[in-house]
Design a protein around this motif. Structure first.
Motif, PDB file in Angstrom:
ATOM      1  N   ASN A 188       0.901  -1.366  -0.167  1.00 35.14           N
ATOM      2  CA  ASN A 188      -0.498  -0.091  -0.668  1.00 35.14           C
ATOM      3  C   ASN A 188       0.691   1.072  -0.067  1.00 35.14           C
ATOM      4  OD1 ASN A 188      -2.081  -1.873   0.130  1.00 35.14           O
ATOM      5  ND2 ASN A 188      -2.656  -1.163   2.043  1.00 35.14           N
ATOM      6  N   THR A 189       2.025   1.111   0.166  1.00 32.69           N
ATOM      7  CA  THR A 189       2.980   2.781   0.170  1.00 32.69           C
ATOM      8  C   THR A 189       4.631   1.884  -0.253  1.00 32.69           C
ATOM      9  OG1 THR A 189       4.508   4.091   1.622  1.00 32.69           O
ATOM     10  CG2 THR A 189       3.372   1.557   2.790  1.00 32.69           C
ATOM     11  N   THR A 190       4.392   3.217  -1.045  1.00 33.86           N
ATOM     12  CA  THR A 190       6.683   3.074  -1.286  1.00 33.86           C
ATOM     13  C   THR A 190       7.302   2.969   0.062  1.00 33.86           C
ATOM     14  OG1 THR A 190       6.277   5.653  -1.854  1.00 33.86           O
ATOM     15  CG2 THR A 190       5.797   3.330  -3.758  1.00 33.86           C
ATOM     16  N   GLU A 191       7.258   3.638   1.162  1.00 30.44           N
ATOM     17  CA  GLU A 191       8.064   4.387   2.525  1.00 30.44           C
ATOM     18  C   GLU A 191       8.446   2.868   2.950  1.00 30.44           C
ATOM     19  OE1 GLU A 191       9.850   5.641   3.693  1.00 30.44           O
ATOM     20  OE2 GLU A 191       8.203   7.534   3.757  1.00 30.44           O
ATOM     21  N   SER A 192       9.691   3.064   3.219  1.00 27.23           N
ATOM     22  CA  SER A 192      10.234   1.884   4.205  1.00 27.23           C
ATOM     23  C   SER A 192      11.068   2.118   5.203  1.00 27.23           C
ATOM     24  CB  SER A 192      11.180   1.396   3.590  1.00 27.23           C
ATOM     25  OG  SER A 192      12.102   2.018   2.736  1.00 27.23           O
ATOM     26  N   PHE A 193      10.872   3.825   5.219  1.00 22.69           N
ATOM     27  CA  PHE A 193      11.524   4.082   6.416  1.00 22.69           C
ATOM     28  C   PHE A 193      13.181   3.334   6.956  1.00 22.69           C
ATOM     29  CE2 PHE A 193       7.398   3.845   8.763  1.00 22.69           C
ATOM     30  CZ  PHE A 193       7.060   5.144   8.088  1.00 22.69           C
TER      31      PHE A 193
END
Length: 338
Positions: free
Chosen positions: A258-263
């Motif tokens: 659901n998102t491309t964020e990976s922190f």
């Protein structure tokens, strides 16, 4: 402050026969101490324009349903504003509409989320207690929630999103007044903020049973959104968990459809390929798609002696352990405490 800028902007125009609706979460007193003074510089409240505060009550992923079917609270200073606003919302909302003072409306929104935050903290604390006793909080919840007046929530990796982490602080910090002290609210915030640390410790202790360390360990994280089936990662506990794992030398890969964020972790698009390189699987978000994953296939795909740290309890513990998976969850420490 965005609200102040918005008020200044619209105050430059005539508000004659206009209804202004404020839906932002705001510290108590903001409506009377900030909003009203700005908007009444050039416009007269009650005769030229009307204004109300209507606390937003919707959840990401189901906004349209919530807008129509959730009871709404309308806070007002002058009665005509409340009557006009209620007539408007009756055309939109298929639920109860409650009129009250603006101060009660301001406080009610913040208390709603503080109530949830405190109950999440209780669940997390009880989960940690169950780990110390060597029991499973899931079984405790099954038994305890049979009581008609008790509903213990499921513990997890911590609170996140745009509301729960901030609204308790707004409640305790009224506009242009001294902060209010509260032990239970601030202690609850502290507990929930500490849960990512606890999750990392569970991972570390699970590896310790196999005489392994975080350094060099390959970890796949499932989900970085703060809640299931959304893309929103604001204040997600995943950020702190992943940051700590990377700081400790782990190789962290992240899969969230659901998102491309990976922190800071390595984003992967092929879950099974990533699993084949993983020593540990950490579930941080309970997306529905994750609940459909086959445990036996996971066990066969991961490296030898696989570990699952299931902070959302999406997998069946007994099935996992029967397959030889070292299973750990918030509220169930498995072999760590034995």
């Amino acid at each position: 402050m965005y609200l102040e800028k918005a008020c200044i902007s619209i105050s430059e125009f005539s508000l004659l026969n206009k209804l202004v609706v404020i839906e932002s979460s705001i510290p108590p007193g903001t409506f009377e101490e900030l909003v009203i003074p700005i908007l009444t510089k050039k416009n007269k409240l009650g005769s030229e324009f009307w204004i109300v505060f209507v606390p937003e009550r919707l959840a990401p992923g189901q906004a349209f349903t919530d807008i129509q079917n959730t009871p709404r609270v309308i806070g007002f200073i002058d009665e005509n504003s409340g009557i006009i606003a209620k007539a408007l919302y009756e055309k939109i909302v298929n639920a109860e509409i409650l009129l009250t003072s603006v101060r009660i409306a301001e406080i009610s929104k913040l208390v709603e989320n503080t109530f949830r935050d405190v109950n999440v903290a209780l669940a997390n604390e009880v989960g940690i207690i169950c780990e110390s006793y060597g029991t499973d909080v899931d079984e405790l919840i099954r038994v305890r929630n049979s009581h008609p007046r008790v509903k213990l929530l499921q513990p997890g990796p911590g609170g996140g999103g745009p509301c729960l982490p901030k609204d308790p602080y707004l409640l305790l910090n009224p506009q242009r007044k001294q902060p209010i002290s509260s032990r239970i609210i601030l202690d609850s915030r502290s507990i929930n903020d500490s849960m990512p640390d606890h999750v990392v410790n569970l991972i570390k202790e699970s590896l310790g049973i196999q005489n392994k360390m975080l350094t060099g360990t390959s970890i796949l994280v499932l989900g970085v959104a703060y809640k299931a089936n959304v893309s929103d990662t604001r204040l997600s506990p995943a950020k702190e968990v992943i940051s700590q794992l990377i700081k400790n030398g782990s190789v962290v890969r992240v899969f969230d459809p659901n998102t491309t964020e990976s922190f800071g972790g390595e984003t992967v698009s092929e879950i099974w390929k990533a699993l084949s390189m993983s020593d540990v699987l950490v579930v941080l978000t309970d997306h529905d798609v994750f609940k459909k994953l086959n445990l036996k296939q996971i066990q066969q795909t991961m490296k030898r002696n696989p570990i699952i740290v299931d902070t959302r309890r999406i997998f069946n513990r007994k099935e996992a352990e029967d397959l030889g998976i070292q299973y750990v969850a918030v509220g169930y420490a498995g072999k760590i405490k034995t």
